[in-house]
Design an enzyme around this catalytic site. Structure first.
Site, PDB file in Angstrom:
ATOM      1  N   SER A 186      22.011 -12.635  -2.650  1.00 23.73           N
ATOM      2  CA  SER A 186      22.643 -13.758  -3.243  1.00 23.73           C
ATOM      3  C   SER A 186      22.471 -13.643  -4.963  1.00 23.73           C
ATOM      4  O   SER A 186      21.474 -13.260  -5.311  1.00 23.73           O
ATOM      5  CB  SER A 186      22.039 -15.006  -2.611  1.00 23.73           C
ATOM      6  OG  SER A 186      22.408 -16.096  -3.635  1.00 23.73           O
ATOM      7  N   LYS A 223      15.596 -13.229  -1.217  1.00 19.25           N
ATOM      8  CA  LYS A 223      16.755 -12.303  -2.091  1.00 19.25           C
ATOM      9  C   LYS A 223      16.534 -11.784  -3.163  1.00 19.25           C
ATOM     10  O   LYS A 223      17.050 -10.453  -3.500  1.00 19.25           O
ATOM     11  CB  LYS A 223      17.986 -13.511  -2.253  1.00 19.25           C
ATOM     12  CG  LYS A 223      18.552 -14.157  -0.932  1.00 19.25           C
ATOM     13  CD  LYS A 223      19.112 -13.113  -0.057  1.00 19.25           C
ATOM     14  CE  LYS A 223      19.883 -14.049   1.085  1.00 19.25           C
ATOM     15  NZ  LYS A 223      20.477 -12.844   2.157  1.00 19.25           N
ATOM     16  N   THR A 251      31.244 -21.400   3.137  1.00 21.17           N
ATOM     17  CA  THR A 251      30.813 -20.921   4.551  1.00 21.17           C
ATOM     18  C   THR A 251      30.267 -22.442   5.105  1.00 21.17           C
ATOM     19  O   THR A 251      29.786 -23.199   4.642  1.00 21.17           O
ATOM     20  CB  THR A 251      29.914 -19.965   4.371  1.00 21.17           C
ATOM     21  OG1 THR A 251      28.549 -20.512   3.920  1.00 21.17           O
ATOM     22  CG2 THR A 251      30.212 -18.829   3.944  1.00 21.17           C
ATOM     23  N   TYR A 272      14.817 -19.111  -0.127  1.00 21.31           N
ATOM     24  CA  TYR A 272      15.688 -18.254  -0.114  1.00 21.31           C
ATOM     25  C   TYR A 272      16.055 -17.538  -1.393  1.00 21.31           C
ATOM     26  O   TYR A 272      16.220 -16.152  -0.987  1.00 21.31           O
ATOM     27  CB  TYR A 272      17.159 -19.274  -0.056  1.00 21.31           C
ATOM     28  CG  TYR A 272      18.620 -18.648   0.344  1.00 21.31           C
ATOM     29  CD1 TYR A 272      18.927 -18.153   1.619  1.00 21.31           C
ATOM     30  CD2 TYR A 272      19.237 -18.182  -0.636  1.00 21.31           C
ATOM     31  CE1 TYR A 272      20.316 -17.417   1.857  1.00 21.31           C
ATOM     32  CE2 TYR A 272      20.538 -17.530  -0.676  1.00 21.31           C
ATOM     33  CZ  TYR A 272      20.889 -17.358   0.656  1.00 21.31           C
ATOM     34  OH  TYR A 272      21.962 -16.729   0.921  1.00 21.31           O
ATOM     35  N   SER A 310      29.764 -16.521  12.135  1.00 17.78           N
ATOM     36  CA  SER A 310      31.046 -17.270  11.456  1.00 17.78           C
ATOM     37  C   SER A 310      30.744 -16.733   9.965  1.00 17.78           C
ATOM     38  O   SER A 310      29.764 -15.829   9.729  1.00 17.78           O
ATOM     39  CB  SER A 310      30.309 -19.028  11.588  1.00 17.78           C
ATOM     40  OG  SER A 310      29.042 -19.198  11.052  1.00 17.78           O
ATOM     41  N   ILE A 327      30.611 -15.399   6.287  1.00 15.27           N
ATOM     42  CA  ILE A 327      30.597 -13.927   5.575  1.00 15.27           C
ATOM     43  C   ILE A 327      30.549 -13.048   6.750  1.00 15.27           C
ATOM     44  O   ILE A 327      31.272 -11.955   6.716  1.00 15.27           O
ATOM     45  CB  ILE A 327      29.859 -13.823   4.406  1.00 15.27           C
ATOM     46  CG1 ILE A 327      30.138 -15.064   3.259  1.00 15.27           C
ATOM     47  CG2 ILE A 327      29.880 -12.468   3.862  1.00 15.27           C
ATOM     48  CD1 ILE A 327      29.336 -14.898   2.236  1.00 15.27           C
TER      49      ILE A 327
END
Length: 315
Positions: free
Chosen positions: A175, A205, A236, A201, A49, A51
């Site tokens: 990101s 990244k 998203t 996260y 799903s 991107i």
């Protein structure tokens, strides 16, 4: 004038990462040729799903044979059916792999190499944003395992197939959130302090971007180029689930998944210098804040730690 405005939008974050930045920048972009990826093979992780699915759809439309590398093969099959319905005649396959599980990454890579001669494009898109600290089967913090260790190992194991392409491309989907975090040299596994999923996260990244030049250097002799990019702020399912407040505040500015996928498609289809961090088809700085800057010694330390944790020699 256009480049100065582009840079200004990028520094504002709100406008540059959202739809306004995209609307300005794409007025000067050359469209990709309809068959730009004809005859090429692409693997995309996390392509059920959002991107990842949009990247798979875009590459299939450009003529690539695409494999959706996913944990849930039922959802993968549904995504593949959607893509082939929109692009009749496209070749879209589904393969199972939990990129956070190094044992499963090894299984997947060995099985793929048994029946696949060549890989042209490898996109590391799979991502997690956990509410609480969790670990992979090998005992690594789950964001580190998903965003860094699994992709490092998969790239290493698939390098022979990427080399046979003659112009293999590896794309790490990072990101813009990484700009808020320095390289976590002292606590790569996030074992100390209060754990926040968004921080974990962003830290991992940051590691992706910091290691991109190291990866580009490692595989240069095999004619494999490595790039990292960020898609901007994209609406998203993951954002809706993990960052509902952010989505409410920025909703009108969010890009569609297809808009977020554009730079990855462009990197897959275009000859550009490797080892850089891209957004909206342009190289972007790795740092905006002085406190996030780190030394080459720190980068090397994190590289050594991560390659060791992933289970292969760093040199």
């Amino acid at each position: 004038m256009h480049n100065r405005l582009d840079t200004l939008l990028d520094r504002t974050v709100l406008l540059g990462y959202g739809k306004p930045g995209l609307l300005l920048r794409r007025t000067s972009w050359e469209p990709l040729a309809p068959d730009a990826l004809r005859g090429r093979t692409a693997l995309i992780t996390g392509a059920n799903s959002g991107i990842g699915k949009a990247m798979a759809a875009g590459m299939a439309e450009l003529g690539a044979e695409v494999t959706l590398v996913v944990r849930d093969t039922e959802r993968g099959a549904a995504a593949a059916a959607d893509i082939t319905a929109d692009t009749p005649g496209a070749t879209v396959r589904v393969a199972r792999c939990d990129i956070s599980d190094l044992t499963d990454v090894r299984r997947f890579a060995h099985e793929l190499l048994d029946h696949t001669d060549r890989v042209d494009i490898l996109v590391h898109n799979a991502g997690v944003l956990p509410r609480t600290r969790a670990e992979s089967p090998q005992g690594h913090e789950i964001c580190l395992a998903t965003h860094v260790l699994g992709p490092l190992l998969a790239t290493e194991l698939l390098a022979p197939a990427l080399e046979r392409s003659g112009a293999g491309r590896v794309i790490l989907v990072s990101s813009g959130g990484m700009y808020s975090q320095p390289l976590p040299v002292q606590d790569i596994e996030y074992r100390t302090g209060d754990y926040h999923g968004a921080t974990a996260y962003a830290r991992t990244k940051r590691i992706q971007v910091a290691l991109t030049p190291k990866l580009a250097e490692r595989y240069a002799a095999q004619h494999i180029s490595v790039h990292s990019m960020h898609p901007g702020w994209v609406d998203t399912p993951g954002v809706a689930t993990s960052l509902p407040r952010f989505r409410r505040l920025t909703g009108p500015l969010l890009r569609t998944p297809a808009e977020g996928a554009d730079t990855a498609l462009w990197l897959a289809a275009t000859e550009v210098p490797p080892g850089h961090f891209w957004h909206d088809r342009r190289i972007r700085p790795e740092h905006y804040l002085p406190r996030t800057r780190t030394s080459e010694t720190d980068r090397e330390y994190v590289w050594q730690y991560c390659t060791n944790a992933a289970g292969f020699e760093s040199s």
